[in-house]
Each structure stands twice: as structure tokens, then as C-alpha cells.
Design a protein around this motif. Structure first.
Motif, PDB file in Angstrom:
ATOM      1  N   SER A 268       0.272  -1.352   0.008  1.00  0.00           N
ATOM      2  CA  SER A 268       0.314   0.328  -0.403  1.00  0.00           C
ATOM      3  C   SER A 268       1.023   1.144   0.030  1.00  0.00           C
ATOM      4  CB  SER A 268      -0.669   0.032   1.631  1.00  0.00           C
ATOM      5  OG  SER A 268      -0.083   0.061   2.389  1.00  0.00           O
ATOM      6  N   TYR A 269       0.380   1.919   0.052  1.00  0.00           N
ATOM      7  CA  TYR A 269       1.048   3.345  -0.564  1.00  0.00           C
ATOM      8  C   TYR A 269      -0.484   4.760  -0.063  1.00  0.00           C
ATOM      9  CZ  TYR A 269       3.122   7.758  -2.896  1.00  0.00           C
ATOM     10  OH  TYR A 269       4.446   8.691  -2.756  1.00  0.00           O
ATOM     11  N   TYR A 270      -0.270   5.366   0.851  1.00  0.00           N
ATOM     12  CA  TYR A 270      -0.781   5.817   1.287  1.00  0.00           C
ATOM     13  C   TYR A 270      -0.625   7.483   1.544  1.00  0.00           C
ATOM     14  CZ  TYR A 270      -2.303   2.008   4.141  1.00  0.00           C
ATOM     15  OH  TYR A 270      -3.365   0.775   4.648  1.00  0.00           O
ATOM     16  N   THR A 288      -8.600  10.061   0.098  1.00  0.00           N
ATOM     17  CA  THR A 288      -9.088   9.613   1.509  1.00  0.00           C
ATOM     18  C   THR A 288      -7.658   9.468   2.365  1.00  0.00           C
ATOM     19  OG1 THR A 288      -9.651   7.840   3.730  1.00  0.00           O
ATOM     20  CG2 THR A 288      -8.267   7.024   1.803  1.00  0.00           C
ATOM     21  N   TYR A 289      -7.539  10.253   3.479  1.00  0.00           N
ATOM     22  CA  TYR A 289      -6.633  10.536   4.659  1.00  0.00           C
ATOM     23  C   TYR A 289      -6.380   9.785   5.641  1.00  0.00           C
ATOM     24  CZ  TYR A 289      -6.861  14.281   0.924  1.00  0.00           C
ATOM     25  OH  TYR A 289      -6.732  14.919   0.254  1.00  0.00           O
ATOM     26  N   ARG A 290      -8.270   8.520   5.511  1.00  0.00           N
ATOM     27  CA  ARG A 290      -7.945   7.998   7.139  1.00  0.00           C
ATOM     28  C   ARG A 290      -7.213   6.544   6.468  1.00  0.00           C
ATOM     29  NH1 ARG A 290     -12.848   9.145   5.711  1.00  0.00           N
ATOM     30  NH2 ARG A 290     -13.683   7.029   4.402  1.00  0.00           N
ATOM     31  N   TRP A 292      -5.683   2.285   6.401  1.00  0.00           N
ATOM     32  CA  TRP A 292      -6.338   0.990   5.733  1.00  0.00           C
ATOM     33  C   TRP A 292      -7.389   1.646   4.647  1.00  0.00           C
ATOM     34  CZ3 TRP A 292      -7.181   0.878  11.850  1.00  0.00           C
ATOM     35  CH2 TRP A 292      -6.050   0.539  12.118  1.00  0.00           C
ATOM     36  N   GLU A 293      -7.210   2.897   3.986  1.00  0.00           N
ATOM     37  CA  GLU A 293      -8.621   2.911   2.677  1.00  0.00           C
ATOM     38  C   GLU A 293      -7.592   3.877   1.979  1.00  0.00           C
ATOM     39  OE1 GLU A 293     -12.805   3.280   5.800  1.00  0.00           O
ATOM     40  OE2 GLU A 293     -11.733   5.261   4.451  1.00  0.00           O
ATOM     41  N   THR A 294      -8.028   3.291   0.488  1.00  0.00           N
ATOM     42  CA  THR A 294      -7.672   3.824  -0.097  1.00  0.00           C
ATOM     43  C   THR A 294      -8.132   4.184  -1.612  1.00  0.00           C
ATOM     44  OG1 THR A 294      -4.750   4.847  -1.114  1.00  0.00           O
ATOM     45  CG2 THR A 294      -5.588   2.587  -1.175  1.00  0.00           C
ATOM     46  N   TYR A 295      -7.540   5.000  -2.759  1.00  0.00           N
ATOM     47  CA  TYR A 295      -7.799   5.347  -3.965  1.00  0.00           C
ATOM     48  C   TYR A 295      -6.747   4.559  -4.982  1.00  0.00           C
ATOM     49  CZ  TYR A 295     -12.117   6.924  -2.693  1.00  0.00           C
ATOM     50  OH  TYR A 295     -13.572   7.854  -1.393  1.00  0.00           O
ATOM     51  N   THR A 296      -6.820   3.935  -5.461  1.00  0.00           N
ATOM     52  CA  THR A 296      -5.774   3.416  -6.943  1.00  0.00           C
ATOM     53  C   THR A 296      -6.590   3.127  -7.921  1.00  0.00           C
ATOM     54  OG1 THR A 296      -3.638   2.229  -7.477  1.00  0.00           O
ATOM     55  CG2 THR A 296      -5.801   1.089  -5.902  1.00  0.00           C
ATOM     56  N   ASP A 297      -6.223   3.625  -9.120  1.00  0.00           N
ATOM     57  CA  ASP A 297      -6.690   2.861 -10.478  1.00  0.00           C
ATOM     58  C   ASP A 297      -5.510   2.191 -11.117  1.00  0.00           C
ATOM     59  OD1 ASP A 297      -4.799   5.424 -10.762  1.00  0.00           O
ATOM     60  OD2 ASP A 297      -5.397   6.189 -12.056  1.00  0.00           O
ATOM     61  N   GLU A 298      -4.547   1.914 -10.342  1.00  0.00           N
ATOM     62  CA  GLU A 298      -3.071   0.450 -11.190  1.00  0.00           C
ATOM     63  C   GLU A 298      -3.655  -0.087 -10.248  1.00  0.00           C
ATOM     64  OE1 GLU A 298      -2.047   1.856 -12.859  1.00  0.00           O
ATOM     65  OE2 GLU A 298      -1.635   4.205 -12.815  1.00  0.00           O
ATOM     66  N   ASP A 299      -2.756  -1.368 -10.961  1.00  0.00           N
ATOM     67  CA  ASP A 299      -2.347  -2.974 -10.607  1.00  0.00           C
ATOM     68  C   ASP A 299      -1.565  -3.086 -10.271  1.00  0.00           C
ATOM     69  OD1 ASP A 299      -3.317  -5.546  -9.973  1.00  0.00           O
ATOM     70  OD2 ASP A 299      -3.199  -5.958 -11.966  1.00  0.00           O
ATOM     71  N   TRP A 727       0.913   2.730   6.673  1.00  0.00           N
ATOM     72  CA  TRP A 727       0.042   2.967   8.140  1.00  0.00           C
ATOM     73  C   TRP A 727       0.968   1.710   8.748  1.00  0.00           C
ATOM     74  CZ3 TRP A 727      -2.003   6.646  10.775  1.00  0.00           C
ATOM     75  CH2 TRP A 727      -2.869   7.460  10.056  1.00  0.00           C
ATOM     76  N   SER A 728       0.686   0.999   9.937  1.00  0.00           N
ATOM     77  CA  SER A 728       0.774  -0.478  10.009  1.00  0.00           C
ATOM     78  C   SER A 728      -0.119  -1.360   9.800  1.00  0.00           C
ATOM     79  CB  SER A 728       0.432   0.656  11.934  1.00  0.00           C
ATOM     80  OG  SER A 728      -0.520   1.040  12.814  1.00  0.00           O
TER      81      SER A 728
END
Length: 741
Positions: A268-270, A288-290, A292-299, A727-728
Motif C-alpha cells: 500500500s501507499y497512502y 482519503t487520508y484515513r 487502511w483505506e485508499t483510492y487507486t487506478d493501478e494494479d 500505516w501499521s
């Protein structure tokens, strides 16, 4: 000494006094003769370590050494390098781009670019590990972990400025045995491992091990429905190990082992906060800046292959003279794809892709001697290191096009060293050692920009450069046995971390070595007939030419450069306390308080304003004197309580609870709030049951019970003008069953 630091250290000392006081009182009132060979649970186990490249009780080593044996590793479910944090004072392990970032006593590397060196030397069965990602393979068949804190330049050489971590794997057993373990857990985790071990003849033994581990559901949720992935931080790993011991005579032994591990997954990369650039912020939405959540358009991908072969030969030339040879070969591959903008839209118009390939050969000889009726223990050694790493990185920036970096680096090093411990009397010993190290690095680098209109700009044509370094790293000290169970010691030592070249740059970026020197004083004691162990240490270091990673904006592209900071100062205290409170109840405490600050370092602050470090006209340098070093908390404490009991004579039940407290952690030299981790605490719980027949063991665990989110890393991504990082892991739980035959 600053008043704040004095307050911290005094508070730590007071806390330790409060903790030790009842322990000492207990020691004075404990009944005599409780700890006997027939009741081993009533005393603290001794662990034999090879921290000084010879076998000895950990309590006899004149240095801070934390050793975890197989029993402790098994119960505490330590199955990754990150799980060691909390078990070892001053140890901080972060992660970014799939790379482990190891810090000991405030000493660490910056963001890993793939060609830089670690500040904490890691060895697996005596073989030096140049790639920090590769150390996860050590969790296969692990018997013991030894962590040496502080500079280890004499015995461990280059890149041991912060200390050294030794992973010791299990060898063949004297009789035929085997085991199979299965595990299940949340986030779709399941796995299987096993081993078979025993003699093939009276002179040959073998051990074969294997594992399959799968976390099918990553703990980072992708919020946009059109993403190629709905989760990140998933993984799947397959590995195996074979070790063969041959002992043709009573004086010669050869051990040959091969380890392989292949993994597939993602990292992940936040984004931690909105971009400071209004246009980029608008183009990046939604974000999002929370945790264990993210947006991504990449595999996203994080795939790797690792292979290591080690041959260790030991000759007992005489009763007092032995020679050991350790030859290792390593091959490492990694393929990583990440979404550099953590967005479902395309400000960067494509992923960041990185390929790493490396081959490493090492050779070490150790000649150990016991002379003058064992009054002098000496070691004379030679070490050779040959490492080739090939790193290519591709990324696409909306305003420029596709950027292709390539770095090929050759590193060669050799060293000779000697170390001696001389007993003046039966109770007083003097220590003296010295190491000479020669390093050479050669690099070939290039950077091509393919613009959006198809034209190619050769920004950094294929360029070659070389550097070389020499170092002398001594060690001197003393040991005094105050009683048979209390030892005090003091040492002074130097450490050296090699210079080199940064990768992923738009111009050749070379940097100088960093050096550290200072001392440690300590006391190691076993009290109450072995029921209580109290180890205390204080340290002070002058740390010069720190290799600090920072980002700058060049051609609308964020590139990492490495600079040598002028100097810093580190000092602190550490404590390890173990107590057998009753035959069924054990307590352990590992804590530290320290000051780790820059004495002098002028640099440019990327977060000051947009483009702050982008050109000579806008660049303004500030002195960060007094700011804390990266990933160097001012305190940490881990408290564990372990209860064991026989359940209706059916077997042994063990329950362990632990809590870990960490002080504030800074992830850049500017104490930027959005990439600073405030003080936090986490709790873990472990349960184990083994029947009297010892045929199986059933274990269950919960890690991070409170589901605490804290930063593992952070930096300012200059291309996006944004604070980003990792994030941890969240709360994880599971159970495993081991069956023996």
C-alpha cells in the motif's frame, strides 16, 4: 544537556528504580534453593549466543544483547522482522515500498532506494544481508535471534553503525523427528509449514523445511469500485530450506544449506493529507487520508524471489585453536508496482514500476584462539564482500511524461579484524580490538524522459563514477565480575557506514561515509538464585556525516537525493528486567529513554512552500539543530506478563499479555506535523497449550488488540506536494496447530 532531555532521563531512571526496587526486595526475600535443575521454570533460562563470534552465555557478553530463543519466538508469534519491535529496547522497524527500515538507538537509514546500505547489519546463519527485504526469509525455521545494540564496527564491520541482528536457523537434529503446522487468521490468512530432520548416518545429518503462507485479503481497502484491486497488502509466499551437516572427523564439520523464497502480493501507499498544490489536489480527488483505506487506478504488485546458499566449515585445529569459514551466495529479485498519487484519477498517468536484481557473494574467515590457560580469548578474521545490484524505475508524471531511471552499482569490500579479551585476574578482563575496512563502489546511471508528444530527452546520459573509502574501527573496554552473578562493563567503539551513490536521480549523487564513536557502560545481574535478571546500560555517541535522504523537484519530478548532515548527538539509558514472580508467573520489561538530535545540519525544507527546493532562486536553507533524528523516539517500554500452569495434569497452558508504549516519532528532519507519529501504545495477547505427550501445540493470538493506527513511515512527495507514507497493520488474530512426529 538540554533540560527536556534531563527530565526524560531522570523520569526514566525514576521509573526503572520503582520497577527494580520491588524486584530487588523480592530477590532478598526469595527462599534459598528454589531454583534447581529439577525445577527449571523457577529460574530464568540462559541463552548461548555467538554475538562476539564465539559461543558464550548472553549474560557474559560486555554489550547490550537481546536474545530470543525458539520458545519465546514461538509463543510471541514473531513471524516477521517488524514483530521484533517492542521486544528489543531502542529497536524501531518501519516499512516503505516493501522495504524494512531498521533503527537501533536512533541510528537508521533514510528511505531505501535499493542501492543504499543499511545502518544495522543483518546476518542469516552468518551471511551478511545487503537487501533489507530479504531478512523476512529468516523466519523460516528460526531457532534464535540476537540483537546487538550500538556500533559493532570491529567484529561486524561496515554498515553496523546502529548495531547488528543475527538470525540463527535450526540445524539437523540428533534423532529423527518432524512437525507440521497449520495456521488460520483474519484477512483470509492461512498457511502450512513443516520440517523433517534427523541423521542419515552417524556422520551426516539433514533438515528439510518448507512453508506456504497466504493472506488473500489485504488489510487496506480500495474505495473505488473500478480499481483493478479491491484490497492492498495481500501476499502469498512459498519457500523451502535444506541443510546438511557432515562431520567426517571429530575435529571437522561442514554445514551446507540452501534457502529459497518466492512471494506475490502488493504493498500500500497512502496519502496523509491533501496536496499543497490546488491544481494537483483537484485532479487527485477523490482521496482519503484515513488508515487502511485508499483510492487507486493501478494494479499494484510486490513480487520477489530470494535464494541463499551458505557453506560453513569449522576446523578444531587444536584444543585451543579453531578456524571457521563462512561462504555465502545470494540472488534477489523484486518487481514492484505502486500508485504514486494514491488516487482513482490519473494525475501521474500511470504507476511507478521498479525492478531490482542483485547478486551477492561474501566470504569470512574466523580464527579463534584460547591462550595462556584460557586467560586470553582472541579472534583474527578476514571478510570479503562482492555485490552487484541492477535497479530500474519507471514513472509517468502528468506534466512531463514517462521517466526511466537506471542504476547499476558494483560494490567491493574487504576487511581484516582482530579482537581480544584478556583476563588480568579471575574477575577482571580487558578488551581490545581493531578492524581495517576498504570499500569500493562503481556506478552506471542514466535517466531518459519520454515526453507526452513522443520526443525523448536524455537528461542524464549514461554516466560512470567511482568512489573508494578506508576506515579503522577500534573497540576497547573492560569487564569486572563483582560477584559470580553480577558483571559490570564499559566499552568504547567506532562504527563506519559506507558512502556511495543514490539511485533514481537526475544527476550523479555521491555521498560520503558516516561515522559514529562513543561508549557504553552497563551492568548485568542475576539475582534471587536465578529468579531475577536486571540488565542496565547507558550510552553516548557522536554521530557525523549522517546520510540523510531528502526530496527535490526537478523537471516537475520528485527525486530523492542523499546528503551528509553535519553531526548529531545520541545518548540514553536502556533496561531489561526479567523476573520469575512465582513458579507460574513471569514478568519481563524492556525500556529505554534517549535523546537523538541534530547538532548541526543546514538543509532545504520542501514543506515550507510550493517549490521551496525546486531552484536556486527559491531554495532557502534552514538549520535543523535541536530537531530529532528520523525514527528515533524519545522513549519506549514493553511490558510482558506470562502465566503458565498444568491443566488437570493434561498439559501446559501458557498465557502471555504484553503492552508496548512508544514516544513521538519524527519521519523527517523538520518535525513536519503531518508526517510525525504522536506517542502511541499497542497490546498483544498469546495463548498456547501443549499436552504432556508433547505431540502437538495449539496456539492463538491477537496482535494490536485496540486496532491502533500509527505511521510506519512518512515523507513529503515533492511531485505531488503531498505528505505520504505507510500505516501499521490493524488488529490481526488467528490460531495455529503444530503436530510433531
Amino acid at each position: 544537556m538540554p533540560n527536556l532531555t534531563k527530565t526524560i532521563l531522570l523520569a526514566a531512571a525514576s521509573s526503572l528504580s520503582l520497577a527494580i526496587g520491588p524486584v530487588v526486595a523480592f530477590a532478598q526475600t526469595a527462599p534459598a534453593g528454589v531454583a534447581t535443575d529439577d525445577n527449571r521454570d523457577s529460574r530464568i533460562q540462559d541463552i548461548v549466543v555467538t554475538a562476539q563470534k564465539r559461543s558464550e552465555n548472553v549474560q557474559d557478553v560486555p554489550a547490550t544483547v537481546i536474545a530470543l530463543n525458539e520458545e519465546a519466538l514461538d509463543l510471541r508469534q514473531i513471524d516477521s522482522a517488524a514483530d521484533l519491535q517492542g521486544q528489543v529496547p531502542s529497536l524501531v522497524i518501519g516499512s516503505i515500498f516493501g522495504t524494512n527500515l531498521v533503527t537501533l538507538r536512533g541510528i537508521s537509514s533514510g528511505l531505501s532506494s535499493g542501492t543504499d546500505d543499511p545502518s544495522v547489519a543483518t546476518h542469516i546463519d552468518g551471511a551478511y544481508q545487503p537487501r533489507s527485504r530479504s531478512i523476512d526469509i529468516a523466519m523460516l525455521d528460526l531457532e534464535r535471534v540476537e540483537v546487538l545494540a550500538g556500533p559493532q564496527g570491529t567484529l561486524y564491520g561496515r554498515n553496523a553503525t546502529g548495531g547488528a541482528i543475527n538470525y540463527v536457523l535450526r540445524g539437523p537434529s540428533e534423532k529423527f523427528e518432524g512437525e507440521v503446522s497449520g495456521r488460520v487468521g483474519n484477512y483470509g490468512r492461512y498457511g502450512l509449514s513443516g520440517s523433517v530432520s534427523g541423521p542419515l548416518s552417524d556422520k551426516v545429518g539433514i533438515r528439510v523445511s518448507g512453508l506456504y503462507d497466504n493472506q488473500s485479503k489485504g488489510y487496506t481497502r480500495v474505495l473505488n469500485a473500478d480499481s483493478p484491486r479491491d484490497r492492498l497488502d495481500d501476499y502469498r509466499a512459498v519457500g523451502g530450506r535444506v541443510v546438511v551437516d557432515v562431520k567426517p572427523t571429530d575435529t571437522f564439520k561442514l554445514s551446507v544449506e540452501a534457502i529459497g523464497l518466492k512471494s506475490w502480493g502488493s504493498t500500500s501507499y497512502y496519502a496523509f493529507a491533501p496536496s499543497l498544490n490546488a491544481a494537483i489536489n483537484a485532479a487527485s480527488q477523490p482521496q482519503t487520508y484515513r488508515p487502511w483505506e485508499t483510492y487507486t487506478d493501478e494494479d499494484a504488485k510486490l513480487n520477489s524471489k530470494y535464494f541463499q546458499a551458505v557453506a560453513t566449515a569449522t576446523w578444531d585445529l587444536t584444543d585451543d585453536l579453531s578456524l571457521k569459514s563462512i561462504t555465502s551466495y545470494q540472488k534477489y529479485r523484486q518487481y514492484m508496482v505502486i500508485d504514486s498519487d494514491a488516487s482513482a484519477t490519473a494525475p501521474f498517468r500511470g504507476p511507478t514500476t521498479q525492478r531490482t536484481r542483485s547478486r551477492t557473494l561474501t566470504q569470512e574467515f574466523n580464527l579463534n584462539a584460547n591462550l595462556f590457560d584460557d586467560r586470553l580469548k582472541s579472534i583474527l578474521g578476514f571478510f570479503y564482500f562482492n555485490d552487484n545490484v541492477d535497479l530500474s524505475t519507471d514513472l509517468t508524471i502528468f506534466a512531463s511524461g514517462r521517466n526511466d531511471f537506471h542504476t547499476f552499482q558494483k560494490a567491493r569490500s574487504y576487511a581484516v579484524f582482530t579482537d581480544h579479551t584478556f583476563s588480568i585476574t579471575d574477575n577482571i578482563r580487558l578488551i581490545a580490538g581493531l578492524r581495517y575496512n576498504h570499500d569500493e563502489k562503481a556506478v552506471n546511471q542514466s535517466f531518459f524522459l519520454t515526453r507526452n508528444n513522443g520526443t525523448v530527452a536524455n537528461i542524464l546520459p549514461e554516466t560512470n563514477a567511482k568512489v573508494s573509502f578506508n576506515s579503522w574501527t577500534p573497540r576497547v573496554g573492560f569487564q569486572i565480575d563483582v560477584t559470580s552473578d553480577i558483571m559490570v562493563y564499559g566499552t568504547y567503539s567506532k562504527g563506519f557506514k559506507s558512502g556511495g551513490f543514490a539511485s533514481n536521480v537526475t544527476a550523479v549523487n555521491s555521498y560520503d561515509p558516516e561515522t559514529i564513536q562513543g561508549g557504553e557502560i552497563g551492568i548485568k545481574s542475576d539475582l534471587a538464585d536465578g529468579r531475577i535478571r536486571v540488565n542496565l546500560a547507558g550510552y553516548y555517541y557522536d554521530y557525523k556525516n549522517l546520510q540523510v535522504t531528502s526530496a527535490a523537484l526537478v523537471n516537475n519530478l520528485s527525486v530523492f537525493s542523499v546528503r551528509n548532515a553535519a553531526s548529531s548527538r545520541i545518548y540514553g539509558v536502556e533496561a531489561q528486567i526479567q523476573a520469575v514472580l512465582t513458579d507460574n508467573l513471569k514478568l519481563d520489561i524492556a525500556g529505554m529513554a534517549q535523546s537523538a538530535k541534530y547538532k548541526d545540519f543546514s538543509t532545504c525544507n520542501n514543506t515550507a512552500f510550493l517549490g521551496a527546493c525546486g531552484s536556486p532562486a527559491t531554495t532557502t536553507f534552514v538549520n535543523v539543530k535541536g530537531n530529532w533524528l528520523n525514527r528515533a523516539p524519545n522513549y519506549s517500554v514493553n511490558v510482558g506478563l506470562e502465566y503458565s500452569a498444568d491443566i488437570a495434569s493434561a498439559g501446559k497452558l501458557t498465557v502471555r499479555g504484553e503492552t508496548f508504549f512508544s514516544g513521538r516519532v519524527f519521519y523527517d528532519q523538520f518535525a513536519t506535523p503531518l508526517i510525525t507519529q504522536k506517542p502511541y501504545d499497542i497490546q498483544n495477547l498469546f495463548v498456547s497449550f501443549t499436552p504432556n505427550s508433547d505431540r502437538f501445540t495449539l496456539k492463538a493470538f491477537v496482535k494490536n488488540i485496540g486496532n491502533t493506527a500509527y505511521h510506519l513511515s512518512g515523507f513529503f512527495q515533492t511531485s505531488a506536494f503531498q505528505q505520504v507514507g505507510n500505516w501499521s497493520p490493524p488488529r490481526t488474530y488467528g490460531a495455529d496447530l503444530t503436530v510433531r512426529f
